[in-house]
Design a protein around this motif. Structure first.
Motif, short mmCIF file in Angstrom:
data_model
loop_
_atom_site.label_atom_id
_atom_site.label_comp_id
_atom_site.label_asym_id
_atom_site.label_seq_id
_atom_site.Cartn_x
_atom_site.Cartn_y
_atom_site.Cartn_z
N ILE A 241 0.83 -1.20 0.00
CA ILE A 241 0.00 0.00 0.00
C ILE A 241 0.87 1.25 0.00
O ILE A 241 0.63 2.20 -0.76
CB ILE A 241 -0.94 0.01 1.22
CG1 ILE A 241 -2.01 -1.08 1.09
CG2 ILE A 241 -1.62 1.37 1.36
CD1 ILE A 241 -2.85 -1.24 2.34
N LYS A 242 1.87 1.26 0.85
CA LYS A 242 2.73 2.44 0.94
C LYS A 242 3.58 2.61 -0.32
O LYS A 242 3.88 3.74 -0.72
CB LYS A 242 3.59 2.35 2.19
CG LYS A 242 2.78 2.49 3.48
CD LYS A 242 3.64 2.50 4.72
CE LYS A 242 2.80 2.77 5.96
NZ LYS A 242 3.60 2.78 7.20
N ARG A 243 3.91 1.49 -0.95
CA ARG A 243 4.68 1.59 -2.20
C ARG A 243 3.85 2.24 -3.29
O ARG A 243 4.33 3.13 -4.00
CB ARG A 243 5.15 0.20 -2.64
CG ARG A 243 5.93 0.21 -3.94
CD ARG A 243 6.50 -1.14 -4.28
NE ARG A 243 5.49 -2.13 -4.56
CZ ARG A 243 4.84 -2.25 -5.73
NH1 ARG A 243 5.11 -1.41 -6.72
NH2 ARG A 243 3.95 -3.19 -5.92
N VAL A 244 2.59 1.81 -3.44
CA VAL A 244 1.77 2.42 -4.49
C VAL A 244 1.41 3.86 -4.12
O VAL A 244 1.27 4.71 -5.01
CB VAL A 244 0.50 1.60 -4.78
CG1 VAL A 244 0.86 0.22 -5.28
CG2 VAL A 244 -0.41 1.50 -3.57
N ARG A 245 1.27 4.14 -2.83
CA ARG A 245 1.04 5.52 -2.40
C ARG A 245 2.19 6.41 -2.81
O ARG A 245 1.99 7.52 -3.31
CB ARG A 245 0.84 5.54 -0.88
CG ARG A 245 0.53 6.90 -0.25
CD ARG A 245 1.78 7.67 0.22
NE ARG A 245 2.70 6.92 1.02
CZ ARG A 245 2.61 6.79 2.34
NH1 ARG A 245 1.62 7.35 3.00
NH2 ARG A 245 3.53 6.10 3.01
N ASP A 246 3.40 5.91 -2.61
CA ASP A 246 4.59 6.70 -2.95
C ASP A 246 4.73 6.92 -4.46
O ASP A 246 5.44 7.84 -4.89
CB ASP A 246 5.85 6.02 -2.41
CG ASP A 246 5.90 6.03 -0.87
OD1 ASP A 246 5.16 6.84 -0.27
OD2 ASP A 246 6.66 5.22 -0.30
N SER A 247 4.05 6.09 -5.25
CA SER A 247 4.09 6.27 -6.70
C SER A 247 3.08 7.32 -7.19
O SER A 247 3.04 7.63 -8.37
CB SER A 247 3.82 4.94 -7.40
OG SER A 247 2.45 4.57 -7.29
#
Length: 252
Positions: free
Chosen positions: A194-200
């Protein structure tokens, strides 16, 4: 910065029962918003309206400034991905193939037809982008993804649904209780993803009952109560709000 996702005045009634009385909500690019509320507050109805499963009586929903309308597949083409409270997978297919279906969710008119077609071998997306499948599965802690879906635990099915949604490279990711039935390692994998896609730059709408997980994961929270968003703000603001605490957590 303009919101990536906006819901304005969303209303829904079933006969004489009013579920949503005018929901206003927005999510910024690169933001995780935690949507909470008691059972029966209308969270699932709101998610079904966003994703095109249920029509609203009134209101407007925008994704990237474009009005969301039409079937779930049409909305998927605009960059909308979701998971379900009860995993919807093709059980005769492997975990790998179910994840790969994420590339094909915009091809057919609804999710049920997509899963059915995938199970019959009618979608070519099940054999594409092997490195992406392996990467997402590894991040989520999914192992042995060539096993049949009918042979794995409920928690692993949850992880497969999240992986499938991530395969769509979404602009808005809607997660409906993704942690339910998932063990500690799977939970950590979901949070990491979730945090990875948020950071994208993706916007994430996260619905879950586990307040401890939400507090540690989301950037902002909103309380759905009596058919409206009654409290909205940072995690600290919501946790310090008397209405939020009494309505959702059950303490004054």
């Amino acid at each position: 910065m303009s919101p990536l996702f906006t819901a304005s005045g969303v209303k829904k009634s079933y006969g004489g029962l009013t579920v949503l009385r005018g929901v206003d909500l927005h999510v910024e690019p690169g933001e995780i918003l935690g949507l909470v509320g008691a059972n029966g507050a209308g969270k699932s109805t709101f998610v079904d309206i966003i994703t095109g499963i249920t029509p609203a009586n009134e209101g407007e929903i925008l994704l990237g400034g474009t009005r969301l309308a039409g079937s779930p597949s049409q909305r998927a083409k605009l960059g909308l991905a979701r998971t379900f409270q009860h995993p919807q997978l093709a059980f005769e297919m492997s975990l790998r193939e179910n994840i790969a279906v994420g590339r094909s969710t915009g091809l057919l008119s609804n999710w049920t037809r997509t899963v059915t077609a995938a199970g019959q071998g009618l979608l070519g997306g099940c054999r594409v982008n092997v490195p992406a499948i392996e990467k997402i599965a590894s991040e989520l802690g999914l192992k042995n993804i060539d096993r049949l879906a009918q042979k794995v635990s409920f928690g692993e099915l949850r992880l497969v649904e999240v992986a499938r949604a991530l395969m769509q490279s979404p602009r808005l990711l809607v997660l409906d209780e993704p942690f339910s039935g998932v063990g500690d390692s799977g939970t950590s994998g979901i949070i990491f993803a979730i945090k990875r896609v948020r950071d994208s730059g993706c916007a994430v709408l996260l619905i879950d009952h586990n307040i401890d997980l939400l507090v540690d994961t989301v950037d902002r929270m909103a309380l759905l109560s009596q058919g409206r968003i009654t409290v909205e703000g940072s995690v600290a603001e919501c946790m310090g709000n008397a209405e939020f605490r009494s309505t959702y957590i059950g303490v004054g």
